[in-house]
Design a protein around this motif. Sequence first.
Motif, PDB file in Angstrom:
ATOM      1  N   GLU A  40       9.775  -4.981 -11.230  1.00 10.23           N
ATOM      2  CA  GLU A  40       9.936  -3.696 -11.036  1.00 10.23           C
ATOM      3  C   GLU A  40       8.680  -2.908 -10.907  1.00 10.23           C
ATOM      4  O   GLU A  40       8.454  -1.885 -10.126  1.00 10.23           O
ATOM      5  CB  GLU A  40      11.001  -2.988 -12.081  1.00 10.23           C
ATOM      6  N   GLY A  41       7.706  -3.201 -11.759  1.00 14.23           N
ATOM      7  CA  GLY A  41       6.501  -2.432 -12.127  1.00 14.23           C
ATOM      8  C   GLY A  41       5.575  -2.869 -10.885  1.00 14.23           C
ATOM      9  O   GLY A  41       4.541  -1.956 -10.599  1.00 14.23           O
ATOM     10  N   ALA A  42       6.053  -3.534  -9.678  1.00 13.32           N
ATOM     11  CA  ALA A  42       5.076  -3.798  -8.626  1.00 13.32           C
ATOM     12  C   ALA A  42       5.071  -2.661  -7.900  1.00 13.32           C
ATOM     13  O   ALA A  42       4.103  -2.434  -7.182  1.00 13.32           O
ATOM     14  CB  ALA A  42       5.648  -4.818  -7.742  1.00 13.32           C
ATOM     15  N   VAL A  43       5.906  -1.816  -7.678  1.00  2.93           N
ATOM     16  CA  VAL A  43       5.898  -0.738  -6.997  1.00  2.93           C
ATOM     17  C   VAL A  43       4.728   0.064  -7.424  1.00  2.93           C
ATOM     18  O   VAL A  43       3.788   0.605  -6.485  1.00  2.93           O
ATOM     19  CB  VAL A  43       7.207   0.161  -6.777  1.00  2.93           C
ATOM     20  N   GLY A  44       4.392   0.693  -8.778  1.00  6.00           N
ATOM     21  CA  GLY A  44       3.449   1.452  -9.075  1.00  6.00           C
ATOM     22  C   GLY A  44       2.094   0.634  -8.839  1.00  6.00           C
ATOM     23  O   GLY A  44       0.971   1.429  -8.728  1.00  6.00           O
ATOM     24  N   ARG A  45       2.126  -0.646  -9.152  1.00  5.13           N
ATOM     25  CA  ARG A  45       0.910  -1.463  -8.937  1.00  5.13           C
ATOM     26  C   ARG A  45       0.412  -1.458  -7.262  1.00  5.13           C
ATOM     27  O   ARG A  45      -0.747  -1.189  -7.260  1.00  5.13           O
ATOM     28  CB  ARG A  45       1.335  -2.927  -9.224  1.00  5.13           C
ATOM     29  N   VAL A  46       1.226  -1.324  -6.427  1.00  5.12           N
ATOM     30  CA  VAL A  46       1.178  -1.539  -5.083  1.00  5.12           C
ATOM     31  C   VAL A  46       0.615  -0.014  -4.793  1.00  5.12           C
ATOM     32  O   VAL A  46      -0.663   0.337  -4.024  1.00  5.12           O
ATOM     33  CB  VAL A  46       2.119  -1.775  -4.151  1.00  5.12           C
ATOM     34  N   GLU A  47       1.427   1.106  -5.465  1.00  3.71           N
ATOM     35  CA  GLU A  47       0.705   2.620  -5.113  1.00  3.71           C
ATOM     36  C   GLU A  47      -0.665   2.675  -5.662  1.00  3.71           C
ATOM     37  O   GLU A  47      -1.617   3.053  -5.169  1.00  3.71           O
ATOM     38  CB  GLU A  47       1.397   3.178  -6.000  1.00  3.71           C
ATOM     39  N   LEU A  48      -1.083   2.156  -6.819  1.00  8.49           N
ATOM     40  CA  LEU A  48      -2.404   2.024  -7.522  1.00  8.49           C
ATOM     41  C   LEU A  48      -3.449   1.420  -6.617  1.00  8.49           C
ATOM     42  O   LEU A  48      -4.518   1.805  -6.443  1.00  8.49           O
ATOM     43  CB  LEU A  48      -2.423   1.525  -8.672  1.00  8.49           C
ATOM     44  N   ILE A  49      -2.964   0.165  -6.004  1.00  6.39           N
ATOM     45  CA  ILE A  49      -3.978  -0.688  -5.097  1.00  6.39           C
ATOM     46  C   ILE A  49      -4.063   0.311  -3.692  1.00  6.39           C
ATOM     47  O   ILE A  49      -5.330   0.271  -3.454  1.00  6.39           O
ATOM     48  CB  ILE A  49      -3.287  -1.851  -4.700  1.00  6.39           C
ATOM     49  N   GLN A  50      -3.182   0.988  -3.445  1.00 10.99           N
ATOM     50  CA  GLN A  50      -3.333   1.713  -2.241  1.00 10.99           C
ATOM     51  C   GLN A  50      -4.393   2.994  -2.398  1.00 10.99           C
ATOM     52  O   GLN A  50      -4.979   3.283  -1.635  1.00 10.99           O
ATOM     53  CB  GLN A  50      -2.048   2.225  -1.735  1.00 10.99           C
ATOM     54  N   GLN A  51      -4.169   3.591  -3.466  1.00 11.77           N
ATOM     55  CA  GLN A  51      -5.103   4.751  -3.987  1.00 11.77           C
ATOM     56  C   GLN A  51      -6.539   4.023  -4.051  1.00 11.77           C
ATOM     57  O   GLN A  51      -7.180   4.795  -3.626  1.00 11.77           O
ATOM     58  CB  GLN A  51      -4.520   5.143  -5.333  1.00 11.77           C
ATOM     59  N   LEU A  52      -6.772   3.052  -4.768  1.00  8.07           N
ATOM     60  CA  LEU A  52      -7.939   2.568  -4.981  1.00  8.07           C
ATOM     61  C   LEU A  52      -8.698   2.129  -3.595  1.00  8.07           C
ATOM     62  O   LEU A  52      -9.857   2.470  -3.368  1.00  8.07           O
ATOM     63  CB  LEU A  52      -7.961   1.339  -6.018  1.00  8.07           C
ATOM     64  N   TYR A  53      -7.927   1.627  -2.612  1.00  2.00           N
ATOM     65  CA  TYR A  53      -8.663   1.404  -1.196  1.00  2.00           C
ATOM     66  C   TYR A  53      -8.739   2.494  -0.591  1.00  2.00           C
ATOM     67  O   TYR A  53      -9.598   2.598   0.006  1.00  2.00           O
ATOM     68  CB  TYR A  53      -7.289   0.375  -0.471  1.00  2.00           C
ATOM     69  N   ALA A  54      -7.988   3.446  -0.564  1.00  2.00           N
ATOM     70  CA  ALA A  54      -8.177   4.765  -0.107  1.00  2.00           C
ATOM     71  C   ALA A  54      -9.378   5.391  -0.579  1.00  2.00           C
ATOM     72  O   ALA A  54     -10.313   6.134   0.110  1.00  2.00           O
ATOM     73  CB  ALA A  54      -7.080   5.871  -0.400  1.00  2.00           C
ATOM     74  N   ALA A  55      -9.410   5.147  -1.827  1.00  3.44           N
ATOM     75  CA  ALA A  55     -10.954   5.596  -2.580  1.00  3.44           C
ATOM     76  C   ALA A  55     -12.167   4.642  -2.103  1.00  3.44           C
ATOM     77  O   ALA A  55     -13.160   5.347  -2.461  1.00  3.44           O
ATOM     78  CB  ALA A  55     -10.959   5.688  -3.865  1.00  3.44           C
ATOM     79  N   GLY A  56     -11.975   3.789  -1.322  1.00  4.36           N
ATOM     80  CA  GLY A  56     -13.064   3.269  -0.900  1.00  4.36           C
ATOM     81  C   GLY A  56     -13.531   1.812  -1.639  1.00  4.36           C
ATOM     82  O   GLY A  56     -14.635   1.362  -1.313  1.00  4.36           O
ATOM     83  N   LEU A  57     -12.466   1.350  -2.707  1.00  6.69           N
ATOM     84  CA  LEU A  57     -12.860   0.495  -3.292  1.00  6.69           C
ATOM     85  C   LEU A  57     -12.454  -0.874  -2.598  1.00  6.69           C
ATOM     86  O   LEU A  57     -11.504  -0.987  -1.876  1.00  6.69           O
ATOM     87  CB  LEU A  57     -12.173   0.297  -4.776  1.00  6.69           C
ATOM     88  N   PRO A  58     -13.424  -1.953  -2.627  1.00  6.40           N
ATOM     89  CA  PRO A  58     -13.114  -3.200  -1.971  1.00  6.40           C
ATOM     90  C   PRO A  58     -12.260  -4.142  -3.011  1.00  6.40           C
ATOM     91  O   PRO A  58     -12.073  -3.776  -4.024  1.00  6.40           O
ATOM     92  CB  PRO A  58     -14.571  -3.977  -1.748  1.00  6.40           C
ATOM     93  N   SER A  59     -11.520  -4.876  -2.231  1.00  9.84           N
ATOM     94  CA  SER A  59     -10.403  -5.642  -2.876  1.00  9.84           C
ATOM     95  C   SER A  59     -10.953  -6.362  -4.163  1.00  9.84           C
ATOM     96  O   SER A  59     -10.497  -6.702  -5.147  1.00  9.84           O
ATOM     97  CB  SER A  59      -9.532  -6.792  -2.083  1.00  9.84           C
ATOM     98  N   GLY A  60     -12.215  -7.076  -4.029  1.00 11.37           N
ATOM     99  CA  GLY A  60     -12.901  -7.755  -5.241  1.00 11.37           C
ATOM    100  C   GLY A  60     -12.967  -6.699  -6.290  1.00 11.37           C
ATOM    101  O   GLY A  60     -12.901  -7.177  -7.540  1.00 11.37           O
ATOM    102  N   THR A  61     -13.421  -5.694  -6.225  1.00 13.69           N
ATOM    103  CA  THR A  61     -13.689  -4.593  -7.230  1.00 13.69           C
ATOM    104  C   THR A  61     -12.429  -4.311  -7.804  1.00 13.69           C
ATOM    105  O   THR A  61     -12.172  -4.228  -9.002  1.00 13.69           O
ATOM    106  CB  THR A  61     -14.485  -3.466  -6.740  1.00 13.69           C
TER     107      THR A  61
END
Length: 127
Positions: A40-61
């Motif tokens: 169930e927590g995957a939804v929040g994790r995906v939203e966080l990942i999207q926010q971090l990508y939108a902020a310009g962070l690369p996947s490695g970071t």
Amino acid sequence: MRIGELARRSGVSVRSLRYYETQKLLESTRTSGGQRDYAEGAVGRVELIQQLYAAGLPSGTIVELLPCVTTGLATQGMLDQLMTERAHIATRIDELGKAKEKLDRVIEQVIAAGIVSGDPPAAATGG
């Protein structure tokens, strides 16, 4: 939940979710039929990942930072990285704010000059 439901609930494509797994950003278990199953927590994790990508962070970071987000625990290096990324985001926010102010002034000038129908005269466009 299955990958399609996670995609629907998080607003992210199935393809992106699979990519997140290959990048070690997201984990799933497999059903006996081999289908991905997400907590169930995957939804929040995906939203966080999207926010971090939108902020310009690369996947490695993002991979390096997610453990401290999940556990609340971090090494000094992780904290330093978080602070560095935050500073970069703050700088971009300032730059975007300045760009917005310039566009606001241009919009005000255009409105004051009047709106024309059709294409502007060639001399006005520089061509």
